[in-house]
Motif scaffolding. Structure first.
Motif: not given
Length: 388
Positions: A224-226, A236, A238-239
C-alpha cells in the motif's frame, strides 16, 4: 403477562395505541455512537484530534505574528495551493485510469509469454511463429552447426529455468536466492504485478507449478503506497502484506531448519531438544518486516527497521519495474548490458571532462576555475605576436 391491559377490543374499548417515541437530537445520537465506540479506537482518535489541535494552534500563533496586509497575501497563496491540490487529485485519478487501460492491453501479451515459457502454446502457434521468423531473418552460416543436438532440444518443453535466470541477472534479487532456493525457484511458472485501480499500491503474484516444497499455487506480496504515482516523491509505505507459505514437510522448508541440541536439566540429565533456526532464503521476501511500537525501540533499532523496509521495497520495485515488464531481456542479459552501458557511458563522460580540464555544469563546460568561457590556450602560454 407482566401487567394488566388497560383497554381491550373484546370488552368494547379501543386498543391501546403506543405513544410516539421521543425524537433524538443529532447531539444525542453522536453521544450514543461515541459510547459504543471501541476504547482503543476512541483513544487513537483522541490522539489524532489532539495533534490536529496542536497544529492549528501553531498555525494561529504564526499567523498572529504576520502583519495584517501580509496575512491577506498568505491566505491568497493558501487558496492557490488548495486549487493546485484539487488539480493533482484529478491528475492522479486520470493517471490511475490510464495505467489500468494500458495494463489491460498488456495482459494478453503477458499471458502469451507465460504459455510460451511453460510450453503451453498450441503446435500451430509455434509453427506459424517459426515460419515468420524464417521469413524475416536472413540465413546465417552458423545455422548449419545447430543440427548437433537438435533432436534433444526438440524434446525440451518451453524454456526451463526462465525466471531463475532472469532474476539472477539483477543483483538485488540474486543476492536473496541461495543454492537451496534455486531448485524451488525453478518451479516458477509466472510473475505478475497488478496495480490497484486507484493507483495507491500494487500486488506482486508468483505462480508456481506443483512442487515438493509447498502446497501454495500462488505466493503474493501486497504494497500500500499512497504516493505510488508521484514519481518524484519518496515512496510512503502505508502497509506491506505478505503471505504464509504452507511447507509440505519440515525438511522441505527453506526459510528455517530443525536442529537438535543437547540440553542438561537440573538433575544433570541430558536430553535432545529440537529447535527451529532461521536460514537465509529468498522466500523470506514473503514475510515482510514487522513494525514494532515506536515506544519500544531505540534509535538504532529504528534505523535498522527503516533499512529493512527500504531494501524490501527496492526488491519489490525490481520485480514491478524490470522483471515483470521486460522479463525476456533480463533472461538474455540484454537489459543488464544496457544498464551497464549507461553506467560506463556516464563514467567515460566524466573521465573525458576531467582529462580535458573541464567540468560539465548544467550542460555547459567550464574550466577548473568555473569560467564557462576560458581564454584560448597557446603552446608557449604567452600571447602570439604577429608582425605586420
Amino acid at each position: 403477562m407482566s401487567g394488566p391491559i388497560e383497554q381491550n377490543s373484546m370488552s368494547g374499548g379501543n386498543p391501546a395505541v403506543p405513544e410516539d417515541p421521543p425524537e433524538i437530537t443529532a447531539q444525542e445520537e453522536q453521544e450514543a455512537l461515541a459510547a459504543m465506540q471501541d476504547p482503543d479506537e476512541e483513544e487513537e482518535n483522541d490522539e489524532d484530534d489532539d495533534d490536529d489541535e496542536d497544529d492549528d494552534e501553531e498555525e494561529e500563533d504564526f499567523m498572529a505574528e504576520i502583519p495584517p496586509a501580509m496575512r491577506a497575501l498568505v491566505d491568497h497563496l493558501k487558496e492557490l495551493n488548495t486549487k493546485r491540490d484539487s488539480y493533482m487529485e484529478e491528475y492522479l485519478k486520470e493517471r490511475a485510469a490510464l495505467e489500468q487501460k494500458y495494463h489491460a492491453l498488456c495482459v494478453p501479451l503477458f499471458e502469451q509469454r507465460r504459455d510460451t515459457i511453460n510450453g503451453e502454446n498450441s503446435k500451430n502457434e509455434i509453427e506459424n511463429h517459426a515460419v515468420d521468423s524464417e521469413n524475416n531473418v536472413s540465413p546465417s552460416p552458423a545455422d548449419d552447426e545447430i543440427e548437433v543436438g537438435q533432436e534433444d532440444a526438440d524434446d525440451v518443453k518451453g524454456i526451463p529455468e526462465f525466471w531463475t535466470l532472469a532474476m539472477s541477472n539483477i543483483e538485488t534479487i540474486e543476492d536473496l536466492i541461495t543454492e537451496r532456493d534455486t531448485e524451488c525457484v525453478n518451479f516458477l511458472k509466472d510473475i505478475s504485478c497488478q496495480d490497484f485501480p486507484n493507483g495507491l499500491g500494487f500486488t506482486l503474484s508468483f505462480l508456481f507449478k506443483p512442487n515438493p516444497y509447498f502446497t501454495n499455487s500462488v505466493l503474493t506480496k501486497r504494497y500500500d503506497v499512497p504516493n505510488l504515482l508521484l514519481l518524484d516523491d519518496e515512496p510512503i509505505l502505508k502497509n506491506v502484506t505478505g503471505c504464509e507459505i504452507d511447507w509440505k514437510e519440515p525438511e522441505m522448508c527453506l526459510t528455517h531448519r530443525v536442529v537438535c541440541k543437547k540440553q542438561r536439566n537440573k538433575k544433570g540429565q541430558i536430553r535432545q531438544v529440537k529447535k527451529k533456526e532461521k536460514t537465509e532464503s529468498f522466500f523470506h521476501f514473503f514475510s515482510p518486516p514487522k513494525l514494532p511500537e515506536i515506544a519500544d525501540i531505540d534509535e538504532e533499532e529504528a534505523d535498522a527497521i527503516e533499512e529493512a523496509f527500504d531494501h524490501d521495497y527496492d526488491v519489490a520495485q525490481q520485480f514491478r519495474a524490470h522483471i515483470v515488464p521486460k522479463a525476456v531481456l533480463w533472461f538474455t542479459g540484454e537489459a543488464m548490458n544496457d544498464a551497464l552501458g549507461e553506467i560506463f557511458e556516464g563514467e567515460d563522460t566524466l573521465l573525458s571532462s576531467q582529462m580535458s580540464g573541464t567540468v560539465a555544469v548544467n550542460g555547459t563546460s567550464t574550466d577548473a576555475e568555473g569560467n564557462p568561457f576560458p581564454p584560448p590556450a597557446t603552446e608557449t602560454g604567452e600571447p602570439e605576436c604577429k608582425q605586420s
